[in-house]
Scaffold this active site. Structure first.
Site, PDB file in Angstrom:
ATOM      1  N   ASN A 153       0.877  -1.173   0.000  1.00  0.00           N
ATOM      2  CA  ASN A 153       0.000   0.000   0.000  1.00  0.00           C
ATOM      3  C   ASN A 153       0.912   1.220   0.000  1.00  0.00           C
ATOM      4  O   ASN A 153       1.469   1.581   1.039  1.00  0.00           O
ATOM      5  CB  ASN A 153      -0.893  -0.003   1.249  1.00  0.00           C
ATOM      6  CG  ASN A 153      -1.695   1.281   1.372  1.00  0.00           C
ATOM      7  OD1 ASN A 153      -1.811   2.050   0.415  1.00  0.00           O
ATOM      8  ND2 ASN A 153      -2.257   1.532   2.556  1.00  0.00           N
ATOM      9  N   GLU A 173      -5.790  -4.952  10.407  1.00  0.00           N
ATOM     10  CA  GLU A 173      -4.796  -3.892  10.586  1.00  0.00           C
ATOM     11  C   GLU A 173      -5.073  -3.137  11.893  1.00  0.00           C
ATOM     12  O   GLU A 173      -5.873  -2.187  11.902  1.00  0.00           O
ATOM     13  CB  GLU A 173      -4.870  -2.904   9.422  1.00  0.00           C
ATOM     14  CG  GLU A 173      -4.501  -3.509   8.086  1.00  0.00           C
ATOM     15  CD  GLU A 173      -3.841  -2.475   7.185  1.00  0.00           C
ATOM     16  OE1 GLU A 173      -2.732  -2.743   6.721  1.00  0.00           O
ATOM     17  OE2 GLU A 173      -4.416  -1.398   6.976  1.00  0.00           O
ATOM     18  N   GLY A 227       2.068   2.246  10.575  1.00  0.00           N
ATOM     19  CA  GLY A 227       3.027   3.348  10.411  1.00  0.00           C
ATOM     20  C   GLY A 227       3.695   3.769  11.698  1.00  0.00           C
ATOM     21  O   GLY A 227       4.329   4.818  11.753  1.00  0.00           O
ATOM     22  N   HIS A 249      -9.691   1.227   4.635  1.00  0.00           N
ATOM     23  CA  HIS A 249      -8.424   1.436   5.347  1.00  0.00           C
ATOM     24  C   HIS A 249      -8.679   2.389   6.518  1.00  0.00           C
ATOM     25  O   HIS A 249      -9.484   3.320   6.402  1.00  0.00           O
ATOM     26  CB  HIS A 249      -7.371   2.018   4.387  1.00  0.00           C
ATOM     27  CG  HIS A 249      -5.992   1.996   4.978  1.00  0.00           C
ATOM     28  ND1 HIS A 249      -5.571   2.926   5.904  1.00  0.00           N
ATOM     29  CD2 HIS A 249      -4.948   1.140   4.803  1.00  0.00           C
ATOM     30  CE1 HIS A 249      -4.330   2.637   6.267  1.00  0.00           C
ATOM     31  NE2 HIS A 249      -3.928   1.555   5.611  1.00  0.00           N
ATOM     32  N   LYS A 307       0.154   4.203  -0.247  1.00  0.00           N
ATOM     33  CA  LYS A 307      -0.500   5.402   0.303  1.00  0.00           C
ATOM     34  C   LYS A 307      -0.259   6.587  -0.654  1.00  0.00           C
ATOM     35  O   LYS A 307      -0.122   6.375  -1.852  1.00  0.00           O
ATOM     36  CB  LYS A 307      -0.012   5.696   1.718  1.00  0.00           C
ATOM     37  CG  LYS A 307      -0.027   4.466   2.624  1.00  0.00           C
ATOM     38  CD  LYS A 307       0.061   4.837   4.059  1.00  0.00           C
ATOM     39  CE  LYS A 307       0.271   3.585   4.895  1.00  0.00           C
ATOM     40  NZ  LYS A 307      -0.100   3.759   6.256  1.00  0.00           N
ATOM     41  N   SER A 315       2.992  -2.238  10.302  1.00  0.00           N
ATOM     42  CA  SER A 315       4.439  -2.276  10.510  1.00  0.00           C
ATOM     43  C   SER A 315       5.039  -3.650  10.235  1.00  0.00           C
ATOM     44  O   SER A 315       6.010  -4.053  10.870  1.00  0.00           O
ATOM     45  CB  SER A 315       4.800  -1.782  11.918  1.00  0.00           C
ATOM     46  OG  SER A 315       4.378  -0.437  12.072  1.00  0.00           O
ATOM     47  N   GLU A 343      -7.135   4.810   7.614  1.00  0.00           N
ATOM     48  CA  GLU A 343      -6.918   6.232   7.315  1.00  0.00           C
ATOM     49  C   GLU A 343      -8.143   6.825   6.630  1.00  0.00           C
ATOM     50  O   GLU A 343      -8.457   8.002   6.809  1.00  0.00           O
ATOM     51  CB  GLU A 343      -5.639   6.392   6.466  1.00  0.00           C
ATOM     52  CG  GLU A 343      -4.397   6.148   7.329  1.00  0.00           C
ATOM     53  CD  GLU A 343      -3.190   5.617   6.577  1.00  0.00           C
ATOM     54  OE1 GLU A 343      -3.181   5.664   5.339  1.00  0.00           O
ATOM     55  OE2 GLU A 343      -2.248   5.148   7.256  1.00  0.00           O
TER      56      GLU A 343
END
Ligand code: PEP
Length: 249
Positions: free
Chosen positions: A9, A165, A171, A94, A11, A209, A96
């Site tokens: 991904n 996730e 991250g 996701h 991003k 991560s 985010e």
């Protein structure tokens, strides 16, 4: 045995020049991978990636998809449009997007449905925040998020990819231990089994991560069928190490 899937991904990272270098390095090192491999790239780069990947084993993914077919939805990209660029996977839900764009469980489920209708495999992300984990709500949260997608997609559930996730691991450099991740994957697997007799073919990825150093141990868990890789997918050598680990797991 089911093949694992490693999906990068990117991003909101990349440039035409950087993408070229990264993808060429990945393709040169990948050979014939022992697992499925994809990169989910920003929409403006889909055409570039379609050319770069050519007939290779590297699959193309999007990071989002509209729940709508077409029309007055400024800024959105439909599944049919993605399909025209050879997109095979689309990340939906996701954290985010849930956090910064207010995406709800119902919207995520509709996005998964729109992708499936165009033959694109949605990678449905679920995961708890740190506060939710500390409050003992992990299971309840991920089950609620997945339940919405199962409810909206009925018999197509076996066509999904699910990604666990934990939000606190994305991250941050903090990874769920293999045992912690496996425990949640087992919960999701049980939920899928209750929904479809074909639950065991659903790939459940871990994301948060995952990197070159910890991938092998995570991927050795019985219900971890691959990884959704953020930061480490931007470094060809690290991404390739994860792909190799998945091929051996
Ligand atoms: C992600 O964005 O899906 C992700 C897992 O990111 P990272 O690997 O950087 O934690």
């Amino acid at each position: 045995m089911k093949k694992k899937l490693i999906a990068g991904n990117w991003k909101m990272n990349g440039s035409i020049e950087a993408n070229d270098g990264l993808v060429r390095a990945v393709l040169a090192g990948m050979g014939t991978p022992g697992c499925a491999v994809a990169v989910c790239v920003p929409a403006p780069y889909l055409a570039q990636l379609q050319m770069l990947r050519a007939a290779s084993a590297l699959e193309l993914g999007a990071q989002d998809v509209s729940a709508h077919d077409k029309g007055a939805y400024t800024g959105e990209v439909s599944a049919a449009m993605l399909r025209e660029f050879g997109v095979r996977y689309a990340i939906v839900g996701h954290s985010e997007r849930r956090q910064y764009h207010g995406e709800t469980d119902v919207l995520v489920a509709d996005k998964a449905k729109a992708a499936l209708a165009q033959g694109i495999t949605p990678i449905v992300c679920v995961g708890e925040t740190l506060a939710q984990r500390e409050a003992g709500q992990t299971e309840e949260v991920v089950k609620r998020q997945l339940a919405a997608v199962i409810h909206a997609n009925g018999h197509c559930v076996s066509e999904l990819v699910v990604a666990y996730e934990p939000v606190w691991a994305i991250g941050t450099g903090k990874t769920a231990s293999p045992q912690m991740a496996q425990a949640v994957h087992a919960v999701l697997r049980a939920q899928l089994r209750a929904a479809t007799p074909q639950a065991d073919r659903v790939q459940i990825l871990y994301g948060g991560s995952m990197n070159a150093a910890n991938a092998a141990e995570l991927l050795a868990q019985p219900d971890i069928d691959g990884g959704l890789i953020g930061g480490a997918s931007l470094k060809a050598a690290d991404f390739l190490t994860i792909v190799t680990a998945a091929g051996r797991a």
